[in-house]
Design an enzyme around this catalytic site. Sequence first.
Site: not given
Length: 360
Positions: A167, A203, A205, A290
Amino acid sequence: MPSAAPMRVFLPPGHARHDPDRIVGSGMAARPYFERPGRVEALLRALRAKGLAAEAPRDHGTAPIAAVHDAGYLAFLERAYEEWRAQPGREYDLAVRPNAFAVRPLHRRPTNIAGLAGWYLSGHGAPVLEHSWSAALSSAHAAIDAADAVLGGDPQAYALTRPPGHHAHADLAGGFCFLNNAAIAAERLRQGGVARVGILDIDVHHGNGTQAIFYEREDVHFVSVHSDPAGLYPFYAGYADEVGAGHGTALNLNIPLPAGATDSLWLDAVERGLDAYVGIDTLVVSLGFDAQRGDPTANLAVTADGFRGAGQRIAALGLPTVLIQEGGYLIETLEANLAAFLDGFFGARATQTQPLEATP
């Protein structure tokens, strides 16, 4: 020379000293900080069970990191905690947290530490503590060493990076991330002579920071399989119509999935992402766990079988591969998920991977 071990593993020392206890946001109750040191301990158990030992990374300085990240941003991360604590009234404030955020097209870069916090920290998910910079720096060095191992002829290497990185933009922290380890590894590979690098982000996200860094480049092909950002962080990026720009047009592929997606749909998306690569020489994997059913930060329903299947499909691509650890916050499942991924990965590796020539 290639390593005799099946995979070298690089672990940043001192990562546990970066340990925020909560996320504090203006106008909302404090929430647990899910990116905790216990994540690494769970992943290490899986590695030890397979006879893999972690080694500390070398100190590469900041030059390879500055190849990806803005100099002013790096200076902020290095000095933020000390300057924050030096402000009147903040002597007992143990984390740098912004109370205002810049809308960058409309604002100018400030010089005061309170203003810089809102300029370089995109949200409350990346507070800067006393040891955050050293942990992030060492994590980036682990990613560099993993890239160097592959450049030196190893078919695969794993950086057990913490804090994670995908991120982080060139000049912006967020979502538990400060330095973009996958981007740093990819750039290291490029500068080491790899013509085109593929980055696969699995991931849950979207890897918004990685996307932004390479969005207009033709030498790094980015693919992300993630939950629909309309309902999950990072919200503002990760949509299917984001395909790259300029020289990078058609080299950015986002595959957002609906909430509740299970193994079959997720693995179909991973396959689609791998099939999209054209002419890449080496693969960097942003390895998040995740997407696991029940992860407290997410909304998909992948199981260990799904991660095993992902490992099989990634290895079957037959490319030198750098694994970079990202998320995964249901700690009790991390050991089994990494074990399953590695079972699939090593089971499918066979003899098709061609090591890179060692660089001088």
